[in-house]
Design a protein around this motif. Structure first.
Motif, short mmCIF file in Angstrom:
data_model
loop_
_atom_site.label_atom_id
_atom_site.label_comp_id
_atom_site.label_asym_id
_atom_site.label_seq_id
_atom_site.Cartn_x
_atom_site.Cartn_y
_atom_site.Cartn_z
N THR A 18 52.61 16.38 -16.74
CA THR A 18 51.33 15.71 -17.29
C THR A 18 52.19 16.52 -18.61
O THR A 18 51.67 16.32 -19.61
N GLU A 21 53.89 14.39 -20.69
CA GLU A 21 53.00 13.49 -21.07
C GLU A 21 51.83 13.95 -22.48
O GLU A 21 51.70 12.95 -23.24
N ASP A 24 53.63 13.62 -25.65
CA ASP A 24 53.85 12.67 -25.87
C ASP A 24 53.03 12.11 -26.53
O ASP A 24 52.78 11.61 -27.55
N ARG A 95 60.56 11.55 -19.68
CA ARG A 95 59.89 10.81 -18.93
C ARG A 95 60.58 9.90 -17.84
O ARG A 95 60.99 9.02 -18.23
#
Length: 113
Positions: A18, A21, A24, A95
Motif C-alpha cells: 500500500t 502504491e 506511485d 507492484r
C-alpha cells in the motif's frame, strides 16, 4: 522476518504494498500537473509512508523522486516530469499484477449450493 513500526506493531506485506502504491499515486498526481509545492509535499509524505512501512524503494526510484522534488522546488517542470515518468515506470514493474477473477456464468451460483 517480521517488520515492526516505531510502536512495535507488525507491518504486513499489504501495508508495504500500500505504501508503494501511495508513492506511485503521488508520482502520478505530480505528473498530472498539480501545483509544485503540493506535489513536493505529496511526494515527501509518500516516501515517508514507505519508510514507516518498511517498503523497499529501489534506489533508482528514490533518486528519481528526490531529484524531481528538487526540480519542482525551482519550478523546472519539464525536468521533473521526465524524472517522475521514469519513477512511475520503475514502480509499475515492482507492484504485483492485479488478479482479476474470471468471468462468471449464469449457473455458477446454483452449482455452489
Amino acid at each position: 522476518m517480521t517488520m515492526t513500526t516505531e510502536l512495535g506493531e507488525p507491518v504486513s506485506r499489504q501495508q508495504r504494498a500500500t505504501a508503494l502504491e501511495k508513492l506511485d499515486n503521488a508520482v502520478c498526481t505530480a505528473l498530472a500537473g498539480v501545483e509544485g509545492d503540493e506535489a513536493r509535499r505529496t511526494l515527501k509524505e509518500a516516501l515517508a509512508a514507505c519508510t514507516e512501512a518498511g517498503a523497499a524503494v529501489a534506489p533508482s526510484v528514490l533518486g528519481c523522486v528526490e531529484a524531481a522534488e528538487e526540480h519542482l522546488r525551482y519550478r523546472e517542470r519539464m525536468e521533473a516530469r521526465m524524472l517522475l515518468t521514469v519513477a512511475h515506470r520503475l514502480l509499475s514493474r515492482v507492484r504485483p499484477p492485479m488478479v482479476v477473477p474470471g468471468p462468471s456464468t449464469p449457473g455458477d451460483s446454483l452449482l455452489s449450493r
